[in-house]
Design a protein around this motif. Sequence first.
Motif, PDB file in Angstrom:
ATOM      1  N   GLY A 139     -26.696   5.601 -17.678  1.00 51.81           N
ATOM      2  CA  GLY A 139     -25.769   6.269 -16.789  1.00 51.81           C
ATOM      3  C   GLY A 139     -26.460   6.933 -15.610  1.00 51.81           C
ATOM      4  N   PHE A 140     -27.658   7.466 -15.837  1.00 51.62           N
ATOM      5  CA  PHE A 140     -28.415   8.088 -14.754  1.00 51.62           C
ATOM      6  C   PHE A 140     -29.360   7.099 -14.072  1.00 51.62           C
ATOM      7  CE2 PHE A 140     -27.324  12.192 -16.861  1.00 51.62           C
ATOM      8  CZ  PHE A 140     -26.767  12.807 -15.751  1.00 51.62           C
ATOM      9  N   GLN A 141     -29.294   5.847 -14.483  1.00 54.35           N
ATOM     10  CA  GLN A 141     -30.141   4.799 -13.919  1.00 54.35           C
ATOM     11  C   GLN A 141     -31.616   5.226 -13.923  1.00 54.35           C
ATOM     12  OE1 GLN A 141     -27.210   4.281 -10.397  1.00 54.35           O
ATOM     13  NE2 GLN A 141     -28.092   2.234 -10.665  1.00 54.35           N
ATOM     14  N   GLY A 160     -21.293  25.130 -31.370  1.00 53.68           N
ATOM     15  CA  GLY A 160     -20.745  25.316 -30.032  1.00 53.68           C
ATOM     16  C   GLY A 160     -21.072  24.201 -29.069  1.00 53.68           C
ATOM     17  N   TRP A 161     -21.858  23.213 -29.498  1.00 54.20           N
ATOM     18  CA  TRP A 161     -22.223  22.085 -28.652  1.00 54.20           C
ATOM     19  C   TRP A 161     -21.476  20.850 -29.143  1.00 54.20           C
ATOM     20  CZ3 TRP A 161     -27.414  21.646 -25.905  1.00 54.20           C
ATOM     21  CH2 TRP A 161     -27.901  22.925 -25.569  1.00 54.20           C
ATOM     22  N   THR A 162     -20.947  20.069 -28.209  1.00 52.50           N
ATOM     23  CA  THR A 162     -20.289  18.822 -28.577  1.00 52.50           C
ATOM     24  C   THR A 162     -20.755  17.717 -27.637  1.00 52.50           C
ATOM     25  OG1 THR A 162     -18.308  20.051 -29.268  1.00 52.50           O
ATOM     26  CG2 THR A 162     -18.103  17.667 -29.017  1.00 52.50           C
ATOM     27  N   GLY A 163     -21.364  16.688 -28.221  1.00 52.02           N
ATOM     28  CA  GLY A 163     -21.722  15.505 -27.459  1.00 52.02           C
ATOM     29  C   GLY A 163     -20.604  14.489 -27.554  1.00 52.02           C
ATOM     30  N   TYR A 164     -20.415  13.723 -26.475  1.00 52.23           N
ATOM     31  CA  TYR A 164     -19.351  12.724 -26.425  1.00 52.23           C
ATOM     32  C   TYR A 164     -19.915  11.387 -25.982  1.00 52.23           C
ATOM     33  CZ  TYR A 164     -16.249  16.838 -26.305  1.00 52.23           C
ATOM     34  OH  TYR A 164     -15.610  18.018 -26.580  1.00 52.23           O
ATOM     35  N   LEU A 165     -19.387  10.330 -26.574  1.00 51.67           N
ATOM     36  CA  LEU A 165     -19.669   8.967 -26.142  1.00 51.67           C
ATOM     37  C   LEU A 165     -18.354   8.248 -25.860  1.00 51.67           C
ATOM     38  CD1 LEU A 165     -22.463   7.443 -28.448  1.00 51.67           C
ATOM     39  CD2 LEU A 165     -22.569   7.779 -25.973  1.00 51.67           C
ATOM     40  N   ALA A 166     -18.332   7.491 -24.776  1.00 51.57           N
ATOM     41  CA  ALA A 166     -17.219   6.573 -24.514  1.00 51.57           C
ATOM     42  C   ALA A 166     -17.726   5.155 -24.730  1.00 51.57           C
ATOM     43  CB  ALA A 166     -16.710   6.741 -23.088  1.00 51.57           C
ATOM     44  N   GLU A 167     -16.909   4.343 -25.356  1.00 46.89           N
ATOM     45  CA  GLU A 167     -17.315   2.968 -25.645  1.00 46.89           C
ATOM     46  C   GLU A 167     -16.287   1.990 -25.095  1.00 46.89           C
ATOM     47  OE1 GLU A 167     -19.824   3.743 -29.763  1.00 46.89           O
ATOM     48  OE2 GLU A 167     -17.869   2.765 -29.881  1.00 46.89           O
ATOM     49  N   ILE A 168     -16.777   0.885 -24.608  1.00 45.72           N
ATOM     50  CA  ILE A 168     -15.938  -0.237 -24.188  1.00 45.72           C
ATOM     51  C   ILE A 168     -16.443  -1.476 -24.900  1.00 45.72           C
ATOM     52  CG2 ILE A 168     -15.266  -1.735 -22.269  1.00 45.72           C
ATOM     53  CD1 ILE A 168     -15.319   0.660 -20.443  1.00 45.72           C
ATOM     54  N   ASP A 169     -15.565  -2.133 -25.626  1.00 51.45           N
ATOM     55  CA  ASP A 169     -15.939  -3.310 -26.422  1.00 51.45           C
ATOM     56  C   ASP A 169     -17.098  -2.998 -27.357  1.00 51.45           C
ATOM     57  OD1 ASP A 169     -13.967  -4.816 -25.121  1.00 51.45           O
ATOM     58  OD2 ASP A 169     -15.352  -5.414 -23.525  1.00 51.45           O
ATOM     59  N   GLY A 170     -17.079  -1.787 -27.908  1.00 55.62           N
ATOM     60  CA  GLY A 170     -18.099  -1.401 -28.874  1.00 55.62           C
ATOM     61  C   GLY A 170     -19.423  -0.996 -28.279  1.00 55.62           C
ATOM     62  N   PRO A 172     -21.588   1.718 -26.026  1.00 58.13           N
ATOM     63  CA  PRO A 172     -21.558   3.041 -25.402  1.00 58.13           C
ATOM     64  C   PRO A 172     -21.831   2.926 -23.903  1.00 58.13           C
ATOM     65  CG  PRO A 172     -22.884   3.077 -27.408  1.00 58.13           C
ATOM     66  CD  PRO A 172     -22.619   1.633 -27.077  1.00 58.13           C
ATOM     67  N   VAL A 173     -20.920   3.477 -23.084  1.00 58.29           N
ATOM     68  CA  VAL A 173     -21.046   3.314 -21.636  1.00 58.29           C
ATOM     69  C   VAL A 173     -20.970   4.634 -20.866  1.00 58.29           C
ATOM     70  CG1 VAL A 173     -20.210   0.926 -21.602  1.00 58.29           C
ATOM     71  CG2 VAL A 173     -18.569   2.838 -21.453  1.00 58.29           C
ATOM     72  N   ALA A 174     -20.694   5.734 -21.551  1.00 57.91           N
ATOM     73  CA  ALA A 174     -20.616   7.016 -20.853  1.00 57.91           C
ATOM     74  C   ALA A 174     -20.910   8.141 -21.824  1.00 57.91           C
ATOM     75  CB  ALA A 174     -19.246   7.218 -20.215  1.00 57.91           C
ATOM     76  N   THR A 175     -21.503   9.203 -21.298  1.00 57.69           N
ATOM     77  CA  THR A 175     -21.862  10.359 -22.115  1.00 57.69           C
ATOM     78  C   THR A 175     -21.296  11.632 -21.501  1.00 57.69           C
ATOM     79  OG1 THR A 175     -23.919  10.693 -20.875  1.00 57.69           O
ATOM     80  CG2 THR A 175     -24.048   9.325 -22.865  1.00 57.69           C
ATOM     81  N   VAL A 187     -20.420  22.096 -18.638  1.00 56.25           N
ATOM     82  CA  VAL A 187     -20.277  20.644 -18.623  1.00 56.25           C
ATOM     83  C   VAL A 187     -21.611  20.040 -18.211  1.00 56.25           C
ATOM     84  CG1 VAL A 187     -19.034  18.679 -17.622  1.00 56.25           C
ATOM     85  CG2 VAL A 187     -17.842  20.866 -18.016  1.00 56.25           C
ATOM     86  N   PHE A 188     -22.186  19.237 -19.096  1.00 56.04           N
ATOM     87  CA  PHE A 188     -23.496  18.643 -18.863  1.00 56.04           C
ATOM     88  C   PHE A 188     -23.452  17.148 -19.191  1.00 56.04           C
ATOM     89  CE2 PHE A 188     -24.245  23.079 -19.929  1.00 56.04           C
ATOM     90  CZ  PHE A 188     -25.247  23.476 -19.063  1.00 56.04           C
ATOM     91  N   ASN A 189     -24.440  16.428 -18.673  1.00 57.14           N
ATOM     92  CA  ASN A 189     -24.715  15.037 -19.095  1.00 57.14           C
ATOM     93  C   ASN A 189     -23.571  14.066 -18.866  1.00 57.14           C
ATOM     94  OD1 ASN A 189     -27.146  16.036 -20.016  1.00 57.14           O
ATOM     95  ND2 ASN A 189     -26.837  15.496 -22.162  1.00 57.14           N
ATOM     96  N   VAL A 190     -22.703  14.329 -17.887  1.00 60.79           N
ATOM     97  CA  VAL A 190     -21.654  13.346 -17.600  1.00 60.79           C
ATOM     98  C   VAL A 190     -22.297  12.198 -16.831  1.00 60.79           C
ATOM     99  CG1 VAL A 190     -19.472  12.885 -16.429  1.00 60.79           C
ATOM    100  CG2 VAL A 190     -19.826  15.069 -17.608  1.00 60.79           C
ATOM    101  N   ALA A 191     -22.414  11.068 -17.485  1.00 58.44           N
ATOM    102  CA  ALA A 191     -23.100   9.906 -16.908  1.00 58.44           C
ATOM    103  C   ALA A 191     -22.362   8.644 -17.326  1.00 58.44           C
ATOM    104  CB  ALA A 191     -24.552   9.847 -17.380  1.00 58.44           C
ATOM    105  N   VAL A 192     -22.188   7.725 -16.382  1.00 63.50           N
ATOM    106  CA  VAL A 192     -21.436   6.489 -16.621  1.00 63.50           C
ATOM    107  C   VAL A 192     -22.307   5.302 -16.249  1.00 63.50           C
ATOM    108  CG1 VAL A 192     -19.369   5.151 -16.021  1.00 63.50           C
ATOM    109  CG2 VAL A 192     -19.253   7.658 -16.151  1.00 63.50           C
TER     110      VAL A 192
END
Length: 250
Positions: A139-141, A160-170, A172-175, A187-192
Amino acid sequence: MNFLPDRLAWAWAGAVQHLAQATPKGWRAERNGTGAVVTRAAVASLNAAYSVDQEPDLEALDEMARAVSVLGVPWSIIVRAGAAQAAAGLAATYGLTARAKMPLMTCSAATAVLTADVFPIRPVGSDRSDAYTEALTAGFQAPAGTFGSLMGGGVLDQPGWTGYLAEIDGRPVATGLGVCGPDVIGVFNVAVDPSVRGRGLGRAMTARILADGFATGAAEAYLHPSTAARPLYESMGFRVIETWTEFTAL
């Protein structure tokens, strides 16, 4: 301390101190608003001497800078809006003559715009730290290995910390990472991943972090945006309340 920029600056300092403590190769120090955080990731802002005071204690900042400078990692000195001129001479003695602006943006729970397209975004723990790091790097290239073990060692399981992953077709493509502090959500680590940009994933990820943070009782959110992402955050209700300075080597 009720002054919003001060509250958010101290919240940020608490978050980076916690990260440096939790990450496997991390190290930290702090003294009355002046601190050092080292993660050993190859990112200057993740190895830093900093002050969250508008009038920094330059002796203390020098002490922190000296400790970070000998570790052989990319590093920086970070100060708030009114402190850049005072810190510039100190930074120059360490060869940190490049300056970058770090806008501090905030929005309230009452004014945040959380509408976004729906994507499969899920909270993840340390069992997915490898997938998270891989997606963060893409995401950050950044070159492979840039973040090292930054997100290992249970970082994603911190209270108090929550990490998130977005997935497309299985895949992981975003954090994203939400860090809750007293009445605030960072809000930290938003990367696509570049291959899926333009679909609204960054907006959706940010909206999810904010929604979850506000649901826990946070009244304000804060972040440091990239130049490219700033218009997105403005459209979600964020505004710049201070511009910090990061000194790095050329």
